[in-house]
Design a protein around this motif. Structure first.
Motif, PDB file in Angstrom:
ATOM      1  N   ALA A 157       0.882  -1.187  -0.165  1.00  0.00           N
ATOM      2  CA  ALA A 157       0.064  -0.026  -0.154  1.00  0.00           C
ATOM      3  C   ALA A 157       0.854   1.268  -0.268  1.00  0.00           C
ATOM      4  N   PHE A 158       2.005   1.227   0.779  1.00  0.00           N
ATOM      5  CA  PHE A 158       2.894   2.484   1.103  1.00  0.00           C
ATOM      6  C   PHE A 158       4.305   2.107   0.482  1.00  0.00           C
ATOM      7  N   GLU A 159       4.919   2.749  -0.244  1.00  0.00           N
ATOM      8  CA  GLU A 159       6.315   2.949  -0.444  1.00  0.00           C
ATOM      9  C   GLU A 159       7.188   3.747   0.482  1.00  0.00           C
ATOM     10  N   VAL A 160       7.962   2.996   1.240  1.00  0.00           N
ATOM     11  CA  VAL A 160       8.744   3.783   2.196  1.00  0.00           C
ATOM     12  C   VAL A 160       9.588   4.839   1.632  1.00  0.00           C
ATOM     13  N   ARG A 161       9.305   6.001   2.319  1.00  0.00           N
ATOM     14  CA  ARG A 161      10.078   7.383   1.590  1.00  0.00           C
ATOM     15  C   ARG A 161      11.347   7.761   2.543  1.00  0.00           C
ATOM     16  N   THR A 162      12.198   6.902   2.687  1.00  0.00           N
ATOM     17  CA  THR A 162      13.474   7.228   3.181  1.00  0.00           C
ATOM     18  C   THR A 162      13.959   8.831   3.639  1.00  0.00           C
ATOM     19  N   GLU A 163      13.734   9.493   2.582  1.00  0.00           N
ATOM     20  CA  GLU A 163      13.897  10.946   2.550  1.00  0.00           C
ATOM     21  C   GLU A 163      13.335  11.612   3.617  1.00  0.00           C
ATOM     22  N   LEU A 164      12.021  11.139   4.131  1.00  0.00           N
ATOM     23  CA  LEU A 164      11.152  11.758   5.284  1.00  0.00           C
ATOM     24  C   LEU A 164      11.554  11.041   6.440  1.00  0.00           C
ATOM     25  N   GLY A 165      12.420  10.182   6.430  1.00  0.00           N
ATOM     26  CA  GLY A 165      12.783   9.369   7.700  1.00  0.00           C
ATOM     27  C   GLY A 165      11.834   8.076   7.922  1.00  0.00           C
ATOM     28  N   GLU A 166      11.090   7.542   6.931  1.00  0.00           N
ATOM     29  CA  GLU A 166      10.480   6.501   6.950  1.00  0.00           C
ATOM     30  C   GLU A 166      11.186   5.178   6.967  1.00  0.00           C
ATOM     31  N   GLU A 167      10.869   4.215   7.561  1.00  0.00           N
ATOM     32  CA  GLU A 167      11.666   2.916   7.705  1.00  0.00           C
ATOM     33  C   GLU A 167      10.904   1.646   7.332  1.00  0.00           C
ATOM     34  N   GLU A 168      11.605   0.581   6.996  1.00  0.00           N
ATOM     35  CA  GLU A 168      11.123  -0.608   6.833  1.00  0.00           C
ATOM     36  C   GLU A 168      11.688  -1.600   8.020  1.00  0.00           C
ATOM     37  N   ASP A 169      10.656  -2.223   8.590  1.00  0.00           N
ATOM     38  CA  ASP A 169      11.246  -2.902   9.671  1.00  0.00           C
ATOM     39  C   ASP A 169      11.369  -4.533   9.046  1.00  0.00           C
ATOM     40  N   PRO A 170      12.494  -5.055   8.713  1.00  0.00           N
ATOM     41  CA  PRO A 170      12.634  -6.356   8.155  1.00  0.00           C
ATOM     42  C   PRO A 170      12.051  -7.655   8.772  1.00  0.00           C
ATOM     43  N   MET A 171      11.943  -7.565  10.213  1.00  0.00           N
ATOM     44  CA  MET A 171      11.449  -8.453  10.997  1.00  0.00           C
ATOM     45  C   MET A 171      10.227  -9.324  10.455  1.00  0.00           C
ATOM     46  N   ILE A 172       9.900 -10.557  10.573  1.00  0.00           N
ATOM     47  CA  ILE A 172       8.641 -11.194  10.499  1.00  0.00           C
ATOM     48  C   ILE A 172       8.335 -11.656  12.106  1.00  0.00           C
ATOM     49  N   TYR A 173       7.654 -10.825  12.585  1.00  0.00           N
ATOM     50  CA  TYR A 173       7.273 -11.388  13.932  1.00  0.00           C
ATOM     51  C   TYR A 173       6.147 -12.285  13.689  1.00  0.00           C
ATOM     52  N   VAL A 174       6.292 -13.155  15.089  1.00  0.00           N
ATOM     53  CA  VAL A 174       5.383 -14.408  15.265  1.00  0.00           C
ATOM     54  C   VAL A 174       4.046 -13.731  15.754  1.00  0.00           C
ATOM     55  N   SER A 175       4.120 -12.659  16.598  1.00  0.00           N
ATOM     56  CA  SER A 175       2.904 -12.109  17.341  1.00  0.00           C
ATOM     57  C   SER A 175       2.722 -10.636  16.986  1.00  0.00           C
ATOM     58  N   PRO A 176       1.491 -10.304  16.639  1.00  0.00           N
ATOM     59  CA  PRO A 176       1.493  -8.692  16.568  1.00  0.00           C
ATOM     60  C   PRO A 176       2.021  -7.944  17.575  1.00  0.00           C
ATOM     61  N   SER A 177       2.470  -6.557  16.948  1.00  0.00           N
ATOM     62  CA  SER A 177       2.977  -5.567  18.132  1.00  0.00           C
ATOM     63  C   SER A 177       2.160  -5.536  19.238  1.00  0.00           C
TER      64      SER A 177
END
Length: 201
Positions: A157-177
């Motif tokens: 849905a969204f492309e991370v815009r690193t220039e705005l400080g947005e970040e990808e979290d590469p972790m695949i978590y077992v449980s929701p946040s």
């Protein structure tokens, strides 16, 4: 981006919980109904994804008044924000034995008055026939937001815009946040919830 597993034990990504509550009959029955007559693994995942993306509304898009958290609540009320929809997608797929985890991005809200980073929730699904994990975003499409089922190039849905400080979290978590769950439980209206989205997993 190279995704990172929280654990190599795929069975951990198949478990039910209080939030991913596919022990509820309605979840299991819906998963069976969605995939009735479908044999191919990819087609099963695609059908479940499209159901959550298209048949379950994003609460903000419909000016919803119900805050849902548990997968069964999302299914019952047919709405939820991104975290809640990710809970339902995971519950439906896990009920079918398909390993499904949780992923997050840190994004800047479009509201100019609130320029801070907040979590956006989506899923990662293990495709056994391809021996790979793919990320899927069931947030729901609207003008300016288009996510699709893809096993190659991600169409989130969204492309991370690193220039705005947005970040990808590469972790695949077992449980929701935990922070996402606490927000869903604490805030009683969608308006309040959207004003207090958590910045961290």
């Amino acid at each position: 981006m190279n995704l990172i597993l929280e654990t190599d034990d795929l069975d951990e990504y198949r478990k039910s919980s209080d939030v991913i509550d596919y022990q509820i009959t309605a979840i299991r029955e819906r998963a069976i109904r969605i995939t009735e007559g479908i044999q191919d693994e990819l087609d099963i995942v695609r059908a479940v994804y499209h159901f959550v993306r298209d048949e379950i509304a994003h609460s903000a898009d419909i000016q919803g008044t119900v805050v849902t958290c548990k997968a069964s609540e999302v299914l019952e009320h047919r709405q939820g924000i991104c975290y809640a929809k990710a809970h339902l997608l995971a519950a439906l797929l896990r009920s079918l034995g398909i390993p499904t985890g949780f992923c997050y991005q840190k994004l800047v809200l479009d509201d100019e008055d609130k320029p801070w980073l907040v979590l956006h929730g989506l899923n990662a699904v293990y495709i056994q026939s391809l021996e790979k994990w793919i990320r899927l975003d069931a947030r729901g499409n609207k003008a300016g937001v288009t996510a699709e089922f893809s096993t190659d190039d991600e169409k989130l849905a969204f492309e991370v815009r690193t220039e705005l400080g947005e970040e990808e979290d590469p972790m695949i978590y077992v449980s929701p946040s935990t922070n996402a769950i606490q927000a869903l439980i604490h805030w009683k209206t969608v308006e309040e919830l959207l004003a207090h989205l958590p910045p961290e997993v």
